[in-house]
Design an enzyme around this catalytic site. Sequence first.
Site, PDB file in Angstrom:
ATOM      1  CG  ASP A 327      52.354 -16.667   3.342  1.00  0.00           C
ATOM      2  OD1 ASP A 327      51.734 -17.603   2.361  1.00  0.00           O
ATOM      3  OD2 ASP A 327      51.739 -15.524   3.342  1.00  0.00           O
ATOM      4  CB  ALA A 409      52.748 -17.410  -5.095  1.00  0.00           C
ATOM      5  CE1 TYR A 411      50.187  -8.797  -1.525  1.00  0.00           C
ATOM      6  CE2 TYR A 411      48.766 -10.870  -1.556  1.00  0.00           C
ATOM      7  CZ  TYR A 411      48.729  -9.534  -1.240  1.00  0.00           C
ATOM      8  OH  TYR A 411      47.570  -8.646  -1.550  1.00  0.00           O
ATOM      9  CD  GLU A 412      58.023 -10.194  -3.951  1.00  0.00           C
ATOM     10  OE1 GLU A 412      58.331 -11.037  -4.613  1.00  0.00           O
ATOM     11  OE2 GLU A 412      56.723  -9.736  -4.362  1.00  0.00           O
ATOM     12  CG  ASP A 470      61.629 -16.027  25.804  1.00  0.00           C
ATOM     13  OD1 ASP A 470      61.366 -15.651  26.633  1.00  0.00           O
ATOM     14  OD2 ASP A 470      62.058 -17.186  25.437  1.00  0.00           O
TER      15      ASP A 470
END
Length: 691
Positions: A327, A409, A411-412, A470
């Site tokens: 995603d 699509a 899903y959030e 990082d």
Amino acid sequence: MSSRVHPLVPLSIAETNVARDVVTAAHPGSVFHFRVTYLQEPPKAELTKFLALEHAGRLGEIKPEQWPKRVARVHYDVLNPGSKKPKSIEVLVDLAARRIASTEDVRADAQPAFTLHELEDVPAICAASKLFNDRVAKFNLPEGFEIVVEPWPYGGLDPADERGRRFMQALIFATKSNAKGPDANFYSYPMPIIPIVDAVTREVIKIHELTTSGDGEPLTLPLGQLAEHILDFQKPSEYDPELLQSRTDLKELNVIQPEGVSYSVKDDSLIEWQKWRFRVTFNPREGAVIHDVHFDNRSVLYRLAFSDMTVPYADPRPPFHRKQAFDFGDGSLGDACNNLQLGCDCLGVIKYFDGVLVGPDGTAKKAPNVICLHEQDNGIGWKHTDWRTGRAVVTRRRELVLQYIITLANYEYIFNFIFDQTGAINVQTRATGIVSTVPIAEGKKASWGNIVSPGVLAQNHQHIFCVRIDPAIDGHDNTVVQQESLPLDFDPHTNPMGNAYRVVDTPLNISGAFDSNPSSARVFKVQNLAKLNPISGKPVGYKISPPATQMLLAHPRSTQAKRALFAQRNLWVTKYRDNELYAGGRYTLQSVDEIEGVADAAARREDIHQQDVVVWSVFGLTHNPRVEDWPVMPVEIMELHISPVDFFTVNPAIDVPQSKNAASRNYNAGESEGSCCSAEEKQIPERPARL
């Protein structure tokens, strides 16, 4: 163009359009398709010197021409005059000089991430296809129903797939026209076909016929006639409040900040709050990125962002073995970011940050409100009651939240970076939305999913996230240490009663992959071995405590596994290199292997002892759908904790003032009573007799 723009401030609309003009001027007479344009961060060696001067208040010593250059990274496709095939190119544009500083052709075996324009093109291609329309006509849709085409990435290529072609696929649903609005839940009516699209030739080249079989039947059972009438036993399942009867007994709950906020924002990127100081930027591959994080003027992190995620599905029936989304890498995540709404997505007094995206012609466009910043109360921060006097001192846990949300699509995903007053950072994911559905014949069951509505199967799947950390713990030379708490056997000298356990610290000296282990309370500390805590005598550090979740379940020899090596281990530690940002590799669309991802970086087997290291934390949700996930699933929450360990000499929140919320009321009296903080109001209890 002024060079006195902070090197971490995102590209402006004007800068983005300059990058477009430079690129188009380099290819006169050509046809373009721009994919993304965003800030190219300066090399770390250069940027750290600049940031050190900034923190020392010495930027005035630098001449304007000595500031780090403003550089745009531009990815575009170009069809040059006389060429038959477009080239996909990534360039770096020196904005001040208005020239291309470097050029890199995209690997011949890679497919660039799709754009919103390409995604929106798939339904149009299907609508114009005779092959597709002839197949849809066989469904004999009832009156009032129409077809919905939902584009999806193709997944990993099969061995028989022709290399070099740009495939897309689509899941097909039906929806019933509704006079109250267009937002009926079409996922209630999945249809048993998947068209395959060539995005370059703009044609439907194949239609997969999906079996509606269940357990005990062949995985490729012929479709039969039942699926042609599947709508006969499917039923609507709505979530839109206009199509539902909502509960009426919920009273309003407000977040009120009558004196305003406790944070400040400068340069539209520099945030200061409760001893924290950091910058936030936005780019279309990672979403929100946190930079140059300091607490109480001490360095904590150089950079923090979500690096990747993959969603592999576990339905073994062809073609669902290919159903696997990346995603972040498959498409332009920036176009999927929500424009956050006041009073809905974020509560309280909100600061919004805009993003800058590009259209197919490279022209910049504002993406409003892609990040929101707000404070929230999260219960008690710390408390103690003196048992002798009854005096209670209690502080609230105030948090600062940076949030962005993507819709992909069905899903959030809600991503939160949560800073607290103790010097800790929680990186939180919340998964919600609608489970991806496929049709199943009436009366069937399937072990690879769960029936959530008549004729509707929600397939088992996983959501696996990677956060790239990082660190810069009092500097950039750090060591990752694995800490475990292990039981001890009885020993007459060291453990005569058997109650002791030992804490074992194991430095990780060579880059590689590592796993969580809840049974040994395993955590990973990032320490600066050159700086010791004056109280404990131990190296200063931060510990990384990801949720100990299940990793990728697909077989190691499967294409799903080969293209997502990062998802097979809980933690990776590598030595820093510029532009090494994406755990799953730079190009994941249609990939069959993870290339230039974290596994390649770890395989260099480099020295990571007191070096500039990067930690990649991987965790996920194994989602075996419930009926309660339908029609929209409640949020599933996962948190990665980044917490100080021997970094300070005292609880960093000890100076948070105690307070009493004047707006709180007694349920019975309707007004405030007593005090949680006032010593004079407390009755001193009688002390217990000494034994």
